[in-house]
Design a protein around this motif. Structure first.
Motif, mmCIF file in Angstrom:
data_model
loop_
_atom_site.group_PDB
_atom_site.id
_atom_site.type_symbol
_atom_site.label_atom_id
_atom_site.label_comp_id
_atom_site.label_asym_id
_atom_site.label_seq_id
_atom_site.Cartn_x
_atom_site.Cartn_y
_atom_site.Cartn_z
ATOM 1 N N ALA A 38 6.343 -55.041 86.648
ATOM 2 C CA ALA A 38 7.149 -56.119 86.073
ATOM 3 C C ALA A 38 6.510 -57.471 86.376
ATOM 4 N N ASP A 39 5.989 -57.640 87.584
ATOM 5 C CA ASP A 39 5.325 -58.893 87.944
ATOM 6 C C ASP A 39 4.095 -59.136 87.075
ATOM 7 N N VAL A 40 3.321 -58.087 86.848
ATOM 8 C CA VAL A 40 2.126 -58.210 86.010
ATOM 9 C C VAL A 40 2.522 -58.550 84.579
ATOM 10 N N PHE A 41 3.556 -57.913 84.078
ATOM 11 C CA PHE A 41 4.007 -58.164 82.710
ATOM 12 C C PHE A 41 4.437 -59.616 82.537
ATOM 13 N N TYR A 42 5.252 -60.116 83.458
ATOM 14 C CA TYR A 42 5.735 -61.491 83.331
ATOM 15 C C TYR A 42 4.618 -62.504 83.554
ATOM 16 N N ALA A 43 3.680 -62.209 84.428
ATOM 17 C CA ALA A 43 2.540 -63.108 84.624
ATOM 18 C C ALA A 43 1.664 -63.150 83.378
ATOM 19 N N ALA A 44 1.504 -62.005 82.726
ATOM 20 C CA ALA A 44 0.680 -61.954 81.517
ATOM 21 C C ALA A 44 1.278 -62.796 80.399
ATOM 22 N N PHE A 45 2.584 -62.942 80.362
ATOM 23 C CA PHE A 45 3.205 -63.772 79.339
ATOM 24 C C PHE A 45 3.369 -65.218 79.779
ATOM 25 N N ARG A 46 3.290 -65.485 81.056
ATOM 26 C CA ARG A 46 3.471 -66.850 81.539
ATOM 27 C C ARG A 46 2.275 -67.734 81.194
ATOM 28 N N PHE A 47 1.053 -67.209 81.297
ATOM 29 C CA PHE A 47 -0.133 -68.017 81.029
ATOM 30 C C PHE A 47 -0.242 -68.459 79.570
ATOM 31 N N PRO A 48 -0.080 -67.588 78.593
ATOM 32 C CA PRO A 48 -0.132 -68.077 77.207
ATOM 33 C C PRO A 48 0.962 -69.099 76.899
ATOM 34 N N ASN A 49 2.138 -68.920 77.474
ATOM 35 C CA ASN A 49 3.205 -69.891 77.244
ATOM 36 C C ASN A 49 2.871 -71.236 77.877
ATOM 37 N N LEU A 50 2.208 -71.222 79.024
ATOM 38 C CA LEU A 50 1.786 -72.466 79.660
ATOM 39 C C LEU A 50 0.793 -73.207 78.773
ATOM 40 N N PHE A 51 -0.192 -72.487 78.253
ATOM 41 C CA PHE A 51 -1.182 -73.126 77.389
ATOM 42 C C PHE A 51 -0.552 -73.638 76.098
ATOM 43 N N ARG A 52 0.408 -72.907 75.560
ATOM 44 C CA ARG A 52 1.098 -73.372 74.358
ATOM 45 C C ARG A 52 1.842 -74.671 74.649
ATOM 46 N N ARG A 53 2.532 -74.717 75.798
ATOM 47 C CA ARG A 53 3.258 -75.934 76.146
ATOM 48 C C ARG A 53 2.315 -77.112 76.344
ATOM 49 N N LEU A 54 1.173 -76.871 76.966
ATOM 50 C CA LEU A 54 0.253 -77.969 77.235
ATOM 51 C C LEU A 54 -0.433 -78.482 75.977
ATOM 52 N N PHE A 55 -0.932 -77.576 75.157
ATOM 53 C CA PHE A 55 -1.772 -77.990 74.038
ATOM 54 C C PHE A 55 -1.027 -78.082 72.711
ATOM 55 N N ALA A 56 -0.169 -77.153 72.417
ATOM 56 C CA ALA A 56 0.468 -77.131 71.104
ATOM 57 C C ALA A 56 1.680 -78.047 71.023
#
Length: 66
Positions: A38-56
């Motif tokens: 579960a930790d790996v799953f949520y971490a895998a989705f946290r990074f793309p969302n961070l980049f979306r928030r920063l750049f998009a």
């Protein structure tokens, strides 16, 4: 369409979104549990969302472009 009906439409859509989000989290907890997968799953989705928030969504541009 009256203003009260528009408020009810947006409020109903928000309530529906919250209910579906709660159901999604419940199903994910049932499927993954609370272990390392579960930790790996949520971490895998946290990074793309961070980049979306920063750049998009403009946070990066707002911070560096006057």
């Amino acid at each position: 369409m009256s203003l009260a009906r528009k408020f009810a439409t947006v409020g109903g859509a928000t309530l529906g979104s919250r209910i579906f989000g709660f159901a999604r989290e419940t199903f994910m907890a049932a499927a993954l549990g609370t272990g390392p997968m579960a930790d790996v799953f949520y971490a895998a989705f946290r990074f793309p969302n961070l980049f979306r928030r920063l750049f998009a969504e403009g946070a990066f541009n707002a911070a560096f472009v006057p």
